[in-house]
Design a protein around this motif. Structure first.
Motif, PDB file in Angstrom:
ATOM      1  N   THR A 222       0.928  -1.119  -0.126  1.00  0.00           N
ATOM      2  CA  THR A 222       0.036  -0.034  -0.043  1.00  0.00           C
ATOM      3  C   THR A 222       0.832   1.338  -0.030  1.00  0.00           C
TER       4      THR A 222
ATOM      5  N   GLU B  26       0.766   4.041  -2.872  1.00  0.00           N
ATOM      6  CA  GLU B  26       0.725   5.766  -2.539  1.00  0.00           C
ATOM      7  C   GLU B  26       1.592   6.370  -3.363  1.00  0.00           C
TER       8      GLU B  26
ATOM      9  N   GLU C  71       0.218   6.878  -6.653  1.00  0.00           N
ATOM     10  CA  GLU C  71      -0.913   7.961  -6.539  1.00  0.00           C
ATOM     11  C   GLU C  71      -0.299   9.438  -6.904  1.00  0.00           C
TER      12      GLU C  71
ATOM     13  N   LYS D 180      -4.790   6.752 -10.357  1.00  0.00           N
ATOM     14  CA  LYS D 180      -5.645   6.431  -9.565  1.00  0.00           C
ATOM     15  C   LYS D 180      -5.850   5.030  -9.060  1.00  0.00           C
TER      16      LYS D 180
ATOM     17  N   PHE E  27      -7.426   2.268  -6.791  1.00  0.00           N
ATOM     18  CA  PHE E  27      -8.825   1.628  -6.207  1.00  0.00           C
ATOM     19  C   PHE E  27      -8.745   0.238  -5.846  1.00  0.00           C
ATOM     20  N   ASN E  28      -8.886  -0.095  -4.391  1.00  0.00           N
ATOM     21  CA  ASN E  28      -9.354   1.156  -3.590  1.00  0.00           C
ATOM     22  C   ASN E  28      -8.100   1.975  -3.033  1.00  0.00           C
ATOM     23  N   LYS E  29      -8.419   3.172  -2.496  1.00  0.00           N
ATOM     24  CA  LYS E  29      -7.254   3.933  -2.050  1.00  0.00           C
ATOM     25  C   LYS E  29      -6.285   3.267  -1.043  1.00  0.00           C
TER      26      LYS E  29
ATOM     27  N   SER F 119      -4.455   4.068   1.552  1.00  0.00           N
ATOM     28  CA  SER F 119      -4.350   4.604   2.852  1.00  0.00           C
ATOM     29  C   SER F 119      -5.611   4.146   3.264  1.00  0.00           C
TER      30      SER F 119
ATOM     31  N   GLY G  57     -12.487   6.939   0.255  1.00  0.00           N
ATOM     32  CA  GLY G  57     -11.391   6.520  -1.066  1.00  0.00           C
ATOM     33  C   GLY G  57     -11.741   5.076  -1.586  1.00  0.00           C
TER      34      GLY G  57
END
Length: 315
Positions: free
Chosen positions: A98, A102, A105, A110, A112-114, A116, A265
């Motif tokens: 993750t 980031e 990002e 973009k 998905f899912n964010k 964070s 998000g």
């Protein structure tokens, strides 16, 4: 668009039921370029997140279903969208992934899912934020607290916080048979935090998976009904999946929680509901797309790709 899927090995997909496969096929049918990579393919050098990603083409054969072009080291910011579909375990490797996403990002993709938001929403513990919709629940590593909870509620479920597919779930009835051994096993003698919940008899009617896309519930759930004396409805544990319309209570829960999660998000969420009670908030790789589509006719994958396209267009 260029859409990349961070997933487990494509060779492990069961195409007749895999939700990620359904997403990929839908994106491809719309003319999007589909890429795939695994977490081990990612790297960060000089602050730039990259991955050895392969463009995927589709054969139409359900077993020999894809062709992968040679993997190319690609700046993750070059993708319009990255769909995070790696299955748990939600361990430190998952968390490191993750952090890399980031960076993607920040490089313009973009995701998905964010990333964070995934980190911030433990799939078991997140229900504590919506306790008005849950069965009585305790989270602790302390044996005395668990024993007191069982004494109060009688029939309870004990489960690890990092499990998936129904692994490690135990039911303890009012006679408290084997409670001590179960606590010792799950908590590793008090070193690991677990969850206890009052048993919900409606599990006999199914553990309902309610998919929420961009804050709006899919109007059909997949009720995963325990079989052969099992207490677990998970498909991975042998449960029978039956698509059915959402109940009034299902809509109440999904409509109350969905917009909040979407604003954080979480484009795709799988809410688990037993009877009238929320039991989990799944954010890593929610499934049941194909079962709902096949049985109820609702185009779940198309709805999801619609949401991805809208989110990318919105900037």
């Amino acid at each position: 668009m260029k859409i990349a899927f961070l997933a487990d090995a494509l060779s492990t997909f069961k195409t007749y039921k895999d939700s990620t496969y359904a997403m990929m096929v839908e994106a491809n049918q719309r003319g999007h370029a589909v890429y795939a990579f695994e977490q081990k393919d990612m790297a960060v050098l000089g602050g730039i997140a990259t991955a050895k990603a392969s463009q995927i083409s589709f054969t139409g054969d359900a077993t020999d279903w894809y062709r992968a072009a040679p993997a190319v080291e690609t700046n993750l910011g070059e993708f319009d969208a990255i769909v995070q579909r790696k299955d748990p375990p939600f361990d430190m490797e998952y968390i490191y992934g993750t952090y890399m996403l980031e960076l993607a990002e920040a490089q313009g993709a973009k995701v998905f899912n964010k990333p964070s938001a995934i980190r911030d929403h433990s799939e078991k513990l997140a229900i504590a934020q919506f306790s008005q919709y849950t069965s009585p629940t305790l989270v602790t590593a302390d044996e005395a607290r668990i024993r007191a909870f069982q004494a109060e509620h009688g029939d309870i479920i004990l489960k690890p916080l990092d499990g998936m597919g129904g692994t490690g779930i135990f039911r303890v009835k009012p006679d408290a048979m084997n409670l001590g051994a179960i606590i010792e096993t799950l908590t590793q003698n008090g070193a690991t935090t677990i969850m206890a919940q009052r048993f919900i008899p409606d599990i006999a009617k199914g553990d309902k998976r309610i998919l929420v896309i961009a804050g709006k519930p899919v109007p059909f759930s997949l009720a995963r009904i325990p079989q052969n004396g099992e207490v677990r409805g998970n498909l991975a544990a042998g449960g029978l999946g039956v698509a059915q319309p959402l109940t009034e209570r299902d809509f109440e829960i999904a409509n109350a929680i969905g917009p909040t999660l979407a604003a954080r998000g979480l484009l795709l969420v799988g809410l688990d509901v037993i009877g009238d009670c929320l039991t989990e908030v799944n954010v890593t790789s929610p499934t049941c797309f194909q079962e709902i589509t096949q049985q109820a006719g609702f185009p779940v994958a198309a709805t999801f790709i619609d949401a991805v396209e809208a989110a990318v267009s919105a900037g």
